[in-house]
Design a protein around this motif. Structure first.
Motif, PDB file in Angstrom:
ATOM      1  N   ALA A 137      35.182  29.737  44.985  1.00  0.00           N
ATOM      2  CA  ALA A 137      35.465  31.162  45.211  1.00  0.00           C
ATOM      3  C   ALA A 137      34.437  32.017  44.465  1.00  0.00           C
ATOM      4  O   ALA A 137      33.970  33.050  44.986  1.00  0.00           O
TER       5      ALA A 137
ATOM      6  N   GLN B 232      30.939  31.915  46.162  1.00  0.00           N
ATOM      7  CA  GLN B 232      30.754  32.741  47.354  1.00  0.00           C
ATOM      8  C   GLN B 232      30.255  34.144  47.009  1.00  0.00           C
ATOM      9  O   GLN B 232      29.835  34.892  47.905  1.00  0.00           O
ATOM     10  N   ASN B 233      30.286  34.484  45.750  1.00  0.00           N
ATOM     11  CA  ASN B 233      29.748  35.777  45.294  1.00  0.00           C
ATOM     12  C   ASN B 233      28.445  35.603  44.522  1.00  0.00           C
ATOM     13  O   ASN B 233      28.010  36.536  43.843  1.00  0.00           O
TER      14      ASN B 233
ATOM     15  N   ARG C 207      25.486  30.946  48.532  1.00  0.00           N
ATOM     16  CA  ARG C 207      26.672  31.452  49.233  1.00  0.00           C
ATOM     17  C   ARG C 207      26.839  30.744  50.579  1.00  0.00           C
ATOM     18  O   ARG C 207      27.946  30.389  50.987  1.00  0.00           O
TER      19      ARG C 207
ATOM     20  N   CYS D 186      29.947  28.121  51.715  1.00  0.00           N
ATOM     21  CA  CYS D 186      30.781  28.269  52.911  1.00  0.00           C
ATOM     22  C   CYS D 186      30.789  26.979  53.734  1.00  0.00           C
ATOM     23  O   CYS D 186      31.839  26.542  54.211  1.00  0.00           O
TER      24      CYS D 186
ATOM     25  N   PRO E 113      40.474  33.573  54.404  1.00  0.00           N
ATOM     26  CA  PRO E 113      39.797  34.522  53.518  1.00  0.00           C
ATOM     27  C   PRO E 113      38.372  34.084  53.164  1.00  0.00           C
ATOM     28  O   PRO E 113      37.463  34.925  53.098  1.00  0.00           O
ATOM     29  N   ALA E 114      38.171  32.765  52.945  1.00  0.00           N
ATOM     30  CA  ALA E 114      36.842  32.287  52.560  1.00  0.00           C
ATOM     31  C   ALA E 114      35.835  32.501  53.679  1.00  0.00           C
ATOM     32  O   ALA E 114      34.723  33.000  53.450  1.00  0.00           O
TER      33      ALA E 114
ATOM     34  N   SER F  84      36.144  34.516  56.302  1.00  0.00           N
ATOM     35  CA  SER F  84      36.044  35.946  56.618  1.00  0.00           C
ATOM     36  C   SER F  84      35.100  36.633  55.635  1.00  0.00           C
ATOM     37  O   SER F  84      34.353  37.556  56.018  1.00  0.00           O
ATOM     38  N   ARG F  85      35.125  36.213  54.378  1.00  0.00           N
ATOM     39  CA  ARG F  85      34.214  36.768  53.384  1.00  0.00           C
ATOM     40  C   ARG F  85      32.768  36.466  53.784  1.00  0.00           C
ATOM     41  O   ARG F  85      31.870  37.306  53.648  1.00  0.00           O
TER      42      ARG F  85
ATOM     43  N   LYS G 182      31.091  38.755  56.358  1.00  0.00           N
ATOM     44  CA  LYS G 182      30.660  40.073  55.880  1.00  0.00           C
ATOM     45  C   LYS G 182      29.445  39.973  54.960  1.00  0.00           C
ATOM     46  O   LYS G 182      29.014  40.980  54.398  1.00  0.00           O
ATOM     47  N   ASP G 183      28.917  38.770  54.798  1.00  0.00           N
ATOM     48  CA  ASP G 183      27.773  38.553  53.901  1.00  0.00           C
ATOM     49  C   ASP G 183      26.525  39.214  54.485  1.00  0.00           C
ATOM     50  O   ASP G 183      26.278  39.131  55.699  1.00  0.00           O
TER      51      ASP G 183
ATOM     52  N   ARG H  58      26.543  34.437  57.494  1.00  0.00           N
ATOM     53  CA  ARG H  58      27.483  34.848  58.529  1.00  0.00           C
ATOM     54  C   ARG H  58      27.602  33.768  59.610  1.00  0.00           C
ATOM     55  O   ARG H  58      28.700  33.469  60.092  1.00  0.00           O
TER      56      ARG H  58
END
Length: 604
Positions: free
Chosen positions: A464, A467-468, A475, A479, A500-501, A503-504, A507-508, A514
């Motif tokens: 998690a 991913q940031n 990143r 994924c 959620p993972a 979907s995040r 938006k990258d 993406r």
């Protein structure tokens, strides 16, 4: 004692223990007998099961009584003389009837010579020169540092370790002129075939003559005979063995290397004062610019490799690079035992120092490790590599992660959970991006060996955060990793984490992140309930159908198409309500009075 020997080694151990002796080993198969002196057995240590050798001397044997002082001398000297090229003493059991000396596992040189007789001439010469180099080092140590004469240099006093290295043994008459208990001067003739190996001065004046000479000449002459016997095992002894002592002629050289022949003649000089010493023989052999007839040791590839490995930590980067290149190019041509038990342990030891060389050393460790038997692979290769995961050196960690595909399948699940994961997870928070990315890639290979607690809790918390990460490639790979882990996660974890993972990732700002999010959705389609597909997945993907990047849009339409077909198939399988039943339900919900006004509107 003969009766005990005939019973076999297991019975010997049992009977000796019943007599009150606590043997630190278990005797195995008898390897050979050395004249009337020693019986050599393979054995194993009782405390750890490691292989050892045991030399047995029987006091009760009729032919052994005169040589008991020699056996005791051999034990005393072997206990006190410690050197890498000397047979390694480990333990002893001594009674009134027998001596058991436990040493490192070895086999006699004559047996090894037979096995090497089928090798090519070049391979055999390389191995013999390397062995003679080790014996020359040992003799120089005995003569110079111990101020002693070995007095028994022959094939039967040399032993071969599992790595193929030659070890000097046979200390029955090893003596120093300063030693009041020196036996060579009074009992040297009791050795089997003593006069066949004796130097000219002994044949002329007896063994006591050695006390008046320097300690080295007798061993030098024996070294010359040894050299002749290993290179020319079927030839008669050199002419210098008997008066009038003519020097060896070139026609008698046989298989002795040309560069070695001048020094060979000097070792057999009948004049002890003019004879070349083992130390001088060693120095000439290791010289690189001393002219013709020198460098026969320093130019030997096995000697070069051993010298380089022994001094690896002290060498310059250029020397290390040269040695590692030599190892890589010659790996397939090394004797198997040399590669597995000499080169490999040294490389693993060098790897512990880390640094820039780690990336070059680790592939060599795995390359040489291919010759290790499957039952030994875990202890010889994996155990040292697993320890290296605790190393703070980034070069070492990077090398371990880069080459993980070559050994990941051989790792045990418990080892991964208990010994690798605690250190591996620190890579997720490393300040160096390449370490973080390599750690993410490594989890793909180790995921099947992680337990449920790590998979569903510890690992996902790390991912998690990843991913940031500031690095877009990290990143993206994170994924992809979550997508691969999806099917192995618990049911509740899948429902909470996957949408959620991914979907995040959609938006990258990084285009490939993406795309990875869309592909991860598609790869884990079987992990979603139809309700989540309709209510969460498709709405989340739909926004990317108008992404500014065509690559993303194309992948989005593929993903939507896949999920819609999945929902269509599910909808088609749902239970249908019969039409008549629908009408009854409709009537229950809508009364005729309610229908009349509407029907009036329909009348003509």
């Amino acid at each position: 004692m003969d009766y005990l020997r005939n019973l076999g080694s297991a019975a010997v151990s049992s009977l000796v223990q019943k007599s009150g002796i606590n043997l630190p080993f278990s005797l195995g198969q008898k390897v050979t007998s050395f004249e009337t002196f020693w019986n050599l057995y393979d054995a194993t240590k009782r405390d750890d099961g490691s292989p050892v050798s045991v030399f047995e001397y029987d006091f009760n044997h009729p032919l052994n009584k005169p040589t008991i002082p020699l056996a005791r001398n051999a034990l005393r000297k072997l206990r006190t003389i410690r050197h890498p090229d000397v047979l390694k003493f480990m333990d002893v059991v001594e009674t009134d009837t027998v001596i058991y000396i436990m040493t490192e596992r070895v086999r006699p040189l004559p047996l090894a010579l037979k096995s090497w007789s089928t090798k090519s001439a070049e391979e055999r010469e390389d191995w013999l020169l390397w062995g003679l180099h080790r014996i020359s080092v040992a003799l120089a140590f005995v003569n110079e540092s111990c101020s002693s004469t070995h007095g028994n240099v022959r094939t039967n006093s040399i032993f071969i370790s599992p790595s193929g290295e030659w070890k000097l043994g046979g200390f029955e008459v090893l003596s120093s002129p300063k030693d009041d208990m020196a036996v060579i001067y009074t009992m040297g003739g009791l050795l089997p075939d003593a006069m066949s190996y004796a130097p000219p001065e002994v044949k002329k004046s007896g063994w006591h003559n050695l006390k008046e000479q320097d300690v080295a000449p007798a061993d030098a002459y024996s070294l010359g005979l040894l050299l002749h016997s290993v290179f020319n095992p079927t030839h008669p002894p050199p002419a210098t063995a008997q008066p009038p002592h003519p020097p060896p002629q070139p026609s008698t050289r046989g298989a002795i290397p040309v560069a070695l022949f001048p020094s060979f003649k000097k070792l057999l000089n009948p004049n002890p004062k003019a004879r070349m010493s083992p130390k001088l023989f060693l120095d000439i052999g290791m010289a690189e610019t001393a002219g013709e007839g020198s460098g026969f040791f320093s130019n030997n590839r096995l000697v070069k490799v051993c010298t380089g490995l022994d001094n690896f930590s002290l060498g310059s980067e250029a020397e290390k690079t040269s040695l590692l290149r030599t190892l890589k190019e010659s790996a397939s041509s090394f004797p198997p035992e040399f590669a597995s038990f000499r080169v490999l342990p040294s490389l693993i030891s060098a790897l512990e120092y880390g640094g820039a060389s780690a990336a070059t050393i680790l592939p060599l460790v795995l390359q040489f490790g291919k010759n290790v038997s499957p039952e030994d692979y875990s202890s010889v290769i994996l155990a040292p590599l697993i320890k290296l995961y605790a190393s703070p050196d980034r070069g070492t960690r990077m090398a371990l992660l880069d080459h993980l595909p070559e050994y990941a399948e051989k790792l045990d699940k418990k080892v991964v959970v208990d010994k690798i994961w605690p250190h591996l997870q620190t890579g997720f928070t490393d300040t160096v991006a390449v370490i973080r990315e390599a750690t993410v890639r490594a989890v793909v290979l180790l995921s099947l060996k992680l337990n449920d607690r790590i998979l569903n809790n510890d690992l996902l918390r790390h991912l998690a955060k990843m991913q940031n990460d500031i690095e877009p490639s990290i990143r993206t790979n994170t994924c992809i990793l979550i997508g691969r882990l999806g099917p192995t996660l618990g049911y509740n974890t899948k429902r909470k984490v996957l949408v959620p993972a991914f979907s995040r990732a959609l938006k990258d700002p990084f285009v490939h992140a993406r795309v990875a999010g869309l592909m991860a959705f598609m790869a884990t389609i079987d992990c979603f309930d139809v309700e989540d597909m309709a209510g969460k997945v498709i709405p989340g993907i739909s926004s990317t159908m108008l992404d500014k990047e065509k690559l993303v849009r194309d992948q989005a339409f593929k993903a939507i198409d896949l999920f819609v077909k999945k929902l269509e198939a599910h909808a088609a399988s749902m239970v249908r309500i019969p039409s008549c039943r629908k009408l009854r339900i409709f009537r229950l919900l809508v009364s005729p009075k309610q229908l009349k006004p509407k029907m009036a509107l329909w009348s003509p």
